[in-house]
Enzyme design. Structure first.
Site, short mmCIF file in Angstrom:
data_model
loop_
_atom_site.label_atom_id
_atom_site.label_comp_id
_atom_site.label_asym_id
_atom_site.label_seq_id
_atom_site.Cartn_x
_atom_site.Cartn_y
_atom_site.Cartn_z
N ARG A 141 22.40 -29.48 2.14
CA ARG A 141 23.10 -30.24 1.10
C ARG A 141 23.58 -29.31 0.00
O ARG A 141 22.99 -28.27 -0.26
CB ARG A 141 22.14 -31.29 0.50
N CYS A 142 24.68 -29.71 -0.62
CA CYS A 142 25.21 -28.95 -1.75
C CYS A 142 24.19 -28.98 -2.88
O CYS A 142 23.51 -29.98 -3.05
CB CYS A 142 26.54 -29.53 -2.20
N PRO A 143 24.06 -27.87 -3.55
CA PRO A 143 24.97 -26.75 -3.66
C PRO A 143 24.70 -25.59 -2.70
O PRO A 143 25.34 -24.55 -2.82
CB PRO A 143 24.77 -26.29 -5.10
N ASP A 187 27.71 -31.50 4.86
CA ASP A 187 27.64 -32.17 3.56
C ASP A 187 29.04 -32.61 3.13
O ASP A 187 29.97 -31.80 3.14
CB ASP A 187 27.04 -31.23 2.51
#
Length: 74
Positions: A11-13, A38
């Site tokens: 998942r970001c970041p 993501d």
């Protein structure tokens, strides 16, 4: 030949941070291919490309996104 960064499932970041860390290690003109799942990755990596003067090509795939960052003259 493009260098591939597989950040699927992250998942970001994290995809953004890993791509940013990878950019200085590329040879001149060498593209970076990022494989991501993501939904924020295409947005974040397009902004990263703009910040670094790179071209960003995003393709939706059945399992996520294929994002290629290349220098504009490549």
């Amino acid at each position: 030949m493009a260098r591939t960064l597989d950040v699927r499932g992250l998942r970001c970041p994290i995809p953004l941070l890993r791509a940013r860390a990878e950019l200085p290690t590329l040879a001149p003109g060498e593209p970076l291919l990022v494989l991501a799942t993501d939904p924020e990755a295409p947005i974040d990596l397009a902004a990263l490309a703009a910040d670094h003067g790179l071209r960003c090509t995003t393709t939706r795939t059945p399992d996520g996104w294929r994002i290629e960052l290349t220098s504009p003259d490549a």
